[in-house]
Write a protein that holds these residues in place. Structure first.
Motif, PDB file in Angstrom:
ATOM      1  N   GLY A 261      56.019  34.058  42.777  1.00  0.00           N
ATOM      2  CA  GLY A 261      54.426  34.093  42.943  1.00  0.00           C
ATOM      3  C   GLY A 261      53.441  32.128  42.814  1.00  0.00           C
ATOM      4  N   ALA A 262      54.494  31.841  42.074  1.00  0.00           N
ATOM      5  CA  ALA A 262      54.764  30.080  41.820  1.00  0.00           C
ATOM      6  C   ALA A 262      55.025  29.384  42.979  1.00  0.00           C
ATOM      7  CB  ALA A 262      55.566  29.206  41.076  1.00  0.00           C
ATOM      8  N   LEU A 263      56.001  29.858  44.267  1.00  0.00           N
ATOM      9  CA  LEU A 263      56.470  29.368  45.750  1.00  0.00           C
ATOM     10  C   LEU A 263      55.284  29.316  46.368  1.00  0.00           C
ATOM     11  CD1 LEU A 263      58.235  28.186  47.665  1.00  0.00           C
ATOM     12  CD2 LEU A 263      59.469  30.275  47.056  1.00  0.00           C
ATOM     13  N   SER A 264      54.407  30.491  45.845  1.00  0.00           N
ATOM     14  CA  SER A 264      53.492  30.975  46.705  1.00  0.00           C
ATOM     15  C   SER A 264      52.873  30.045  47.295  1.00  0.00           C
ATOM     16  CB  SER A 264      53.643  32.854  46.285  1.00  0.00           C
ATOM     17  OG  SER A 264      52.381  32.601  45.702  1.00  0.00           O
ATOM     18  N   GLU A 265      51.877  29.724  45.477  1.00  0.00           N
ATOM     19  CA  GLU A 265      51.259  28.703  45.916  1.00  0.00           C
ATOM     20  C   GLU A 265      51.353  27.732  45.673  1.00  0.00           C
ATOM     21  OE1 GLU A 265      48.053  30.053  44.789  1.00  0.00           O
ATOM     22  OE2 GLU A 265      48.319  31.519  45.175  1.00  0.00           O
TER      23      GLU A 265
END
Length: 482
Positions: free
Chosen positions: A116-120
């Motif tokens: 989730g963090a990587l996608s942002e």
């Protein structure tokens, strides 16, 4: 169900794996031939015990004046009585070179929160994600998600992985050093410096204390889902949503064994228990024996036969990781967890965010939102709504003033530290002698000094004593062969 069998270090108890997190008790051993063996990949392994003298010695002897007066006894004890490898064959792949790298954001760990963090973050700055398992526990559990279609969710995660494959490295956190945060990865030591850190190494399940709690077949929720195809009958001990999730995977009678009557349940799982008729069986004591028909489990009033006793008391964040990289933490006397101090967005200090299981979140979709919300505030409201409905850990933000008894105690016997064979009776005697902190009890019993370096036992002792602090978790956090 086949499990690898080995002998414990001091008491020569037959033991096996409880979890497959690297560094936990009995996940790896050195064979008599000097080979390092991953027991999670060698389920048929049985240790040769012919060279070991069967003379269990109480750990108190190690701390007695006797050995200080006759130090030569230590050599005899170590060579002939204690179960230690006599040789070790070095694997060429373990000799590591050191490399350094700098990035804008470093994501430590995997699973849905990290993705989730990587996608942002991806596409906006230079980011690196280092993890032992990219998808984490979601790969093994194969359970429905209450908020969204599981298959659609996995497609989203796989798309994130595919789009960022050049930003994901397989590796294990070794800890923080003067030069930066170090990882063991693919035959090298990688030292990373970054402007921001997102800690997503998750949580673990701590085994409860009862007679026979070190018996092979007493396993964590995580190991159960890894081996589910090999297990027919289970009983579940625990106080949380996680125990309910285990029961959703079985078709026979559903019951949860708890010790103090307090269930840490989210709104969704509390309603689910009532709708599917899960029995809550309260018991002050548990006893487990290994028989030819599996495990024989005794409660206060009943007994059962099972292939495995699965524990999922509550998800304990890996505070050893958080503390090591410089974060403070506190003890919640209601949930009996140690939690890194953080805001609702996950901010622990100016440069570090904690996300997912590191916040005690066990719901996979909420964990994903925690990663996104730590970077992009537009996801914060959705994240909070999911926390309120699908995560018992939301009680952490409301009930920190309520004192609860330890959910880990089921009687007055059992092993607290399986690495060093320290029993609950030994710990209890030291508490009565006036040693009340985890650090003090570590020093007078030797718990927390074995293979796992306190990743299990110190949390149990902390829960028993309600200690505000655990021990000093120094680098390296996991074994390092150079």
């Amino acid at each position: 169900m086949n499990l690898p069998l080995v002998l414990s270090k001091r008491h020569r108890r037959i033991r096996s794996i409880k979890d497959c997190e690297p560094g936990l008790p009995y996940t790896e051993i050195i064979s008599n031939e000097g080979q390092r063996i991953n027991l999670c990949k060698s389920l048929e392994y049985t240790q040769d015990s012919s060279r070991i003298t069967s003379l269990p010695i109480n750990n108190d002897v190690i701390h007695s004046k006797l050995l200080r007066m006759f130090p030569e006894l230590v050599k005899i004890y170590s060579k002939h009585i204690i179960n230690l490898p006599t040789k070790f064959i070095l694997n060429e792949n373990e000799v590591s070179k050191v490399e350094e790298i700098r990035v804008d954001s470093l994501i430590i760990g995997g699973g849905t929160s990290a993705l989730g963090a990587l996608s942002e973050l991806s596409g906006k700055e230079r980011v690196l994600m280092i993890t032992a398992e990219v998808l984490g526990n979601l790969r093994n559990e194969n359970m429905p998600l209450p908020q969204t279609n599981r298959e659609d969710f996995i497609k989203i995660l796989n798309s994130i992985i595919k789009d960022n494959k050049d930003k994901i490295i397989e590796g294990i956190l070794l800890g923080k050093f003067d030069e930066g945060i170090a990882f063991r990865t693919n035959g090298r030591i990688l030292i990373v410096n970054s402007n921001r850190v997102f800690l997503a190494t998750g949580g673990r399940y701590i085994p409860p204390i009862f007679s026979g709690n070190d018996t092979p077949g007493v396993i964590s929720k995580n190991l159960y889902f890894r081996l589910r195809e090999k297990i027919n009958r289970i009983e579940v001990v625990g106080n949380s949503d996680d125990a309910v999730r285990v029961l959703l995977s079985v078709n026979d009678s559903k019951k949860i064994l708890i010790n103090n009557g307090i269930l840490f349940l989210s709104k969704y799982y509390r309603e689910l228990i009532e709708s599917i008729g899960i029995e809550i069986l309260k018991t002050k004591t548990l006893r487990v024996h290994r028989t030819s028909d599996g495990l024989q489990i005794f409660t206060d009033e009943k007994q059962f036969y099972s292939d495995a006793l699965v524990y999922a008391v509550i998800k304990q964040p890996k505070v050893d990781h958080a503390y090591n990289i410089g974060l403070s933490y506190s003890f919640d006397k209601y949930l009996h967890i140690y939690m890194p101090n953080h805001s609702i967005e996950g901010k622990a200090n100016e440069n570090v965010y904690i996300i997912g299981g590191m916040r005690g979140i066990s719901d996979e979709y909420t964990s994903f939102l925690s990663g996104k919300a730590s970077v992009n505030s537009k996801y914060l409201d959705e994240f909070i709504d999911n926390m309120k409905t699908y995560n018992y850990i939301f009680n952490y933000y409301d009930n920190s003033f309520i004192v609860n008894s330890s959910p880990y105690l089921y009687g007055d016997s059992g092993y607290v530290c399986e690495c060093e064979d320290v029993t609950y009776d030994q710990v209890n005697r030291k508490i009565k002698d006036g040693f009340n902190s985890v650090e003090e009890i570590k020093r007078v019993t030797g718990l927390g000094t074995g293979e796992c370096q306190g990743k299990i036992c110190t949390y149990i002792v902390g829960s028993i004593t309600k200690s505000e602090n655990l021990i000093t978790f120094r680098s390296p956090l996991y074994r390092l062969v150079i």
